[in-house]
Design a protein around this motif. Structure first.
Motif, PDB file in Angstrom:
ATOM      1  N   GLY A  72      39.908 110.972  87.879  1.00 46.17           N
ATOM      2  CA  GLY A  72      39.963 110.192  86.645  1.00 46.17           C
ATOM      3  C   GLY A  72      40.040 108.697  86.865  1.00 46.17           C
ATOM      4  N   TYR A  73      39.473 108.223  87.976  1.00 49.32           N
ATOM      5  CA  TYR A  73      39.518 106.800  88.300  1.00 49.32           C
ATOM      6  C   TYR A  73      38.158 106.396  88.840  1.00 49.32           C
ATOM      7  N   ASN A  74      37.838 105.097  88.754  1.00 46.26           N
ATOM      8  CA  ASN A  74      36.486 104.668  89.145  1.00 46.26           C
ATOM      9  C   ASN A  74      36.287 104.709  90.659  1.00 46.26           C
ATOM     10  N   ILE A  86      33.323 107.303  86.967  1.00 40.58           N
ATOM     11  CA  ILE A  86      34.672 107.850  87.098  1.00 40.58           C
ATOM     12  C   ILE A  86      34.625 109.171  87.858  1.00 40.58           C
ATOM     13  N   ASP A  87      35.441 109.275  88.892  1.00 38.53           N
ATOM     14  CA  ASP A  87      35.563 110.537  89.621  1.00 38.53           C
ATOM     15  C   ASP A  87      36.174 111.559  88.661  1.00 38.53           C
ATOM     16  N   PRO A  88      35.483 112.682  88.422  1.00 37.81           N
ATOM     17  CA  PRO A  88      35.961 113.636  87.415  1.00 37.81           C
ATOM     18  C   PRO A  88      37.255 114.342  87.805  1.00 37.81           C
ATOM     19  N   GLU A  89      37.553 114.415  89.085  1.00 36.85           N
ATOM     20  CA  GLU A  89      38.779 115.089  89.505  1.00 36.85           C
ATOM     21  C   GLU A  89      39.978 114.144  89.485  1.00 36.85           C
TER      22      GLU A  89
END
Length: 108
Positions: free
Chosen positions: A26-28, A21-24
């Motif tokens: 919030g999506y894969n 998940i991309d931490p900025e």
């Protein structure tokens, strides 16, 4: 027609990459369109080519490590190389329809 062992590994790695998940955002990273290519060499060595949404993204190392760890978790993968590419540059058009819908991006 059944998939070759290499094709099966590529598919399994793709599934594992959905867990990163991309931490900025919030999506894969797969549905965001950050994965450009997954390939298998020598039957068990994974090569992943990916990008980030911008050059100099502060999450670059995190995303590369996540991709490496996810691919390494797949049975049958002996090694993983993750390369970063900005060719082509990422745009929101690279997102999957589900990701675009999640972020309210019109698909036109």
């Amino acid at each position: 027609m059944s998939a070759t062992p290499e094709e099966a590994l590529v598919e399994q790695i793709g599934e594992a990459l959905h867990l990163v998940i991309d931490p900025e955002l919030g999506y894969n990273i797969v549905d965001l369109g950050l994965i450009y290519d997954v390939a298998i060499d020598n039957g068990c060595d994974a090569r992943i080519t990916m990008t980030t949404t911008t050059r100099g993204c502060p999450a670059t190392n995190y995303l590369q490590s996540g991709a490496r760890d996810a691919a390494s978790s797949v049975d049958g993968v002996d090694s993983v190389e993750v390369s970063l590419s900005y060719d082509p540059p990422w745009t929101p058009k690279m997102m999957s329809p589900a990701a675009k819908a999640h972020f309210g991006i019109d698909d036109d």
